[in-house]
Design an enzyme around this catalytic site. Structure first.
Site, PDB file in Angstrom:
ATOM      1  N   CYS A 150       0.364  -1.284   0.745  1.00  0.00           N
ATOM      2  CA  CYS A 150      -0.021   0.211   0.532  1.00  0.00           C
ATOM      3  C   CYS A 150       0.754   1.205  -0.194  1.00  0.00           C
ATOM      4  CB  CYS A 150      -0.793  -0.109   1.471  1.00  0.00           C
ATOM      5  SG  CYS A 150      -1.611   1.124   1.611  1.00  0.00           S
ATOM      6  N   CYS A 153      -0.519   4.539   2.355  1.00  0.00           N
ATOM      7  CA  CYS A 153      -0.162   4.031   3.751  1.00  0.00           C
ATOM      8  C   CYS A 153       1.170   4.391   4.329  1.00  0.00           C
ATOM      9  CB  CYS A 153      -0.929   2.466   3.766  1.00  0.00           C
ATOM     10  SG  CYS A 153      -1.904   2.048   3.818  1.00  0.00           S
ATOM     11  N   ASP A 154       2.138   3.810   2.925  1.00  0.00           N
ATOM     12  CA  ASP A 154       3.548   3.479   4.346  1.00  0.00           C
ATOM     13  C   ASP A 154       4.563   4.251   3.118  1.00  0.00           C
ATOM     14  OD1 ASP A 154       2.189   1.127   5.255  1.00  0.00           O
ATOM     15  OD2 ASP A 154       2.988   0.017   4.553  1.00  0.00           O
TER      16      ASP A 154
END
Ligand SMILES: Cc1cc2nc3c(=O)[nH]c(=O)nc-3n(C[C@H](O)[C@H](O)[C@H](O)COP(=O)(O)OP(=O)(O)OC[C@H]3O[C@@H](n4cnc5c(N)ncnc54)[C@H](O)[C@@H]3O)c2cc1C
Lengths: 325, 214
Positions: A150, A153-154
């Site tokens: 992701c 997200c990261d």
């Protein structure tokens, strides 16, 4: 600065009041939301059970191929879909997982992670897909220790770091673009040639910190506590090489999220669900739409369209075929 | 400072808070200097409070209000806890500003702390009531993570239903040291009692199964 998934949580009591649904939709991505919209307009008693509204749209920064909307954020498109469905007051039970689907005579019992069970005359599985794994040594061990699926997200964890992106389709190219504000260096590695749209590929030309290795197969992820790099095979020279990096973003497509019904319906060798022209599976009354099906082009507009088809077919099925009460 | 919440966003928050049942209190811990996001967090809480009259906000200083620091197990700033209508602490905590995607877990925590039914079957509530050991759940997030609010909301609902459980959202970039300590480089990452790890968002019963093993 705020990313709403605008919604009052449906009070579960509202959901619990209905003894038997005409149509329950599992999943709230493009396929599930559009199916609910169409079904409600037909007057069906329809509800959505979903873990995360928007599905993969949440992982998509920019969508530029949904007709009528040029360059819209995935999340905004999802909010527009949801808004539309909410206008029709479709009950949505969200933040839960469906954990079991059982056929009882002509009906289906759906068990949910809130501990409850719901009964419906027809059911749509629109559970989409999950990121496909590379299936190489070290991938699992270093998941969340450098390996991620992701980008949005990261990405903050890759500030000033070197990140490898695995894949050659649109989502890999988008992953590269998502990492640009954070990473100091990006290396795209793909086992064959690019499959991404030309319009996206053109954007890569302007990224100075990007290296591209095509015809290069990732063999393993290496590291100690955290990942430190990958071993890859250069298919031209047949030589193995170590590419040092702090992160690996894997964007090689999706795997159908079909486990709920794969043992009761026909699937293909990739465990994608087989459906007929009406999106019905091999079990009458049980439908599937979107990325979870065998349909090869995993796209928002295609998933949404399949959801619509399923809902219209469900309506017909209820009128012409369903014999229960 | 300009408002954090524009008219459109305020309207959405107001609507999301409309199912609130009883009063809640948010207790925010800040400090006088050396906290980059304290002011912003306080502003967010204050602006949200203005959108629903069931909400009150108290601001404390981590260096001065020692009694409260101890009571709510506060370790760093900005941190806030949400109390129920009896001003009881039920283990619902946020470390860092719940902006970005976390606005959703923030809204959910307020609404459910105010007494809205969590909608869980009695079986789950009963299993949960059997947990008697103290449990601390840390859910590390980034504000750009769409899957994180779900994990935070699940952890918070476990805390609301069992007084031995405390659950905190931790914004990984603000609480960098803590993230490094727990090797966080992907989110959501869940750490239970500083020892056990869970990666990703999990259904409440799977979460519960992990807690039952402890
Ligand atoms: C990074 C990325 C970029 C992309 N870019 C584009 C693009 O630019 N244009 C384009 O057209 N397509 C794009 N796609 C593809 C597109 O997102 C998908 O084709 C589409 O979202 C599929 O829709 P769906 O409704 O079938 O499934 P999904 O979007 O996968 O939704 C599945 C839904 O099911 C829910 N669910 C799953 N299991 C359960 C369960 N057990 N219980 C309850 N709920 C469950 C999920 O929470 C979710 O709501 C992209 C995909 C990715 C990953």
């Amino acid at each position: 600065m705020f990313n709403f998934s605008i919604d009052k949580k449906t009070q579960s009591s509202e959901f619990d009041q209905i003894k038997k649904w005409d149509f329950l939709v599992v999943g709230g991505g493009p396929a599930g939301l559009n199916a609910a919209l169409y079904a409600k307009r037909k007057g069906l008693k329809v509800g959505i059970i979903v873990n995360e509204i928007g599905g993969q749209l949440n992982n998509t920064t920019w969508v530029d191929n949904y007709i009528g909307f040029s360059m819209i954020e995935g999340e905004e498109l999802s909010n527009k879909f949801l808004d539309h469905v909410k206008q029709l007051e479709v009950p949505i039970l969200k933040g839960v997982y469906v954990q079991g689907i059982e056929q009882v005579k002509q009906d289906f019992n759906v068990s949910v992670s809130n501990g409850k069970e719901y009964t419906t005359k027809t059911l749509l599985l629109a559970t989409g897909g999950e990121p496909r794994k590379l299936g190489v040594t070290g991938e699992k061990e270093f998941t969340n220790k450098g390996v991620t699926y992701c980008a949005t997200c990261d990405a903050p964890f890759f500030k000033d770091k070197h990140v490898i992106v695995a894949g050659g389709g649109n989502s890999a190219v988008e992953g590269v673009i998502d990492l640009v504000p954070w990473a100091s260096k990006i290396t795209l590695v793909h086992r064959s040639q690019f499959r991404a749209d030309k319009i996206l590929l053109d954007k890569l030309n302007d990224i100075d910190k990007l290296d591209i290795h095509l015809e290069t197969q990732i063999i393993s992820v290496v590291g100690n506590e955290q990942m430190t790099g990958i071993q890859a095979l250069d298919k031209h020279t047949n030589e193995k090489k170590l590419i040092k990096a702090d992160g690996l973003l894997i964007e090689i497509g999706t795997e159908a999220n079909s486990k709920l019904i794969k043992d009761i319906v026909e699937t293909n060798e990739r465990e994608e669900i087989k459906v007929d022209l009406n999106q019905m599976t091999s079990v009458p009354g049980l439908f599937a739409a979107g990325d979870v099906t065998e349909q090869p082009f995993k796209q928002i507009i295609i998933s949404a369209a399949e959801g619509a088809k399923a809902a219209l077919a469900v309506n017909q099925y209820l009128i012409q075929i369903y014999k229960g009460e | 400072m300009a408002n954090l919440l524009n008219e459109e966003v305020s309207k959405q928050i107001k609507e999301a808070l409309s199912p609130m049942q009883n009063e809640i209190t948010m207790v925010l811990f800040t400090k006088e200097s050396g906290c980059n996001t304290c002011e912003e967090t306080e502003q967010l809480l204050t602006e949200v409070k203005a959108l629903n009259d069931k909400i009150s906000v108290e601001v404390k200083d981590i260096d001065k209000d020692k009694e409260d620091v101890e009571k709510y197990h506060i370790t760093d700033v900005p941190t806030f806890v949400i109390l129920d209508d009896n001003k009881k602490y039920k283990g619902v905590k946020f470390q860092g500003i719940p902006a970005g995607h976390e606005i959703n877990s923030f809204l959910s925590a307020m609404v459910f702390m105010s007494g809205l039914d969590l909608g869980l079957d009695q079986k789950i509530v009963e299993r949960l009531s059997k947990i008697t050991k103290p449990i601390d759940i840390k859910v590390f997030v980034t504000l750009s993570c769409p899957h994180c609010p779900g994990a935070v909301a699940t952890a918070h609902s476990l805390a609301m239903l069992n007084e031995n459980i405390e659950a905190s959202m931790i914004e990984a970039q603000t609480f960098q040291q803590l993230s490094v300590k727990h090797n966080v480089s992907g989110v959501p990452k869940i750490i239970i009692n500083d020892e056990f790890e869970l990666v990703g968002n999990h259904p409440i019963d799977a979460f519960l199964t992990e807690l039952e093993k402890i």
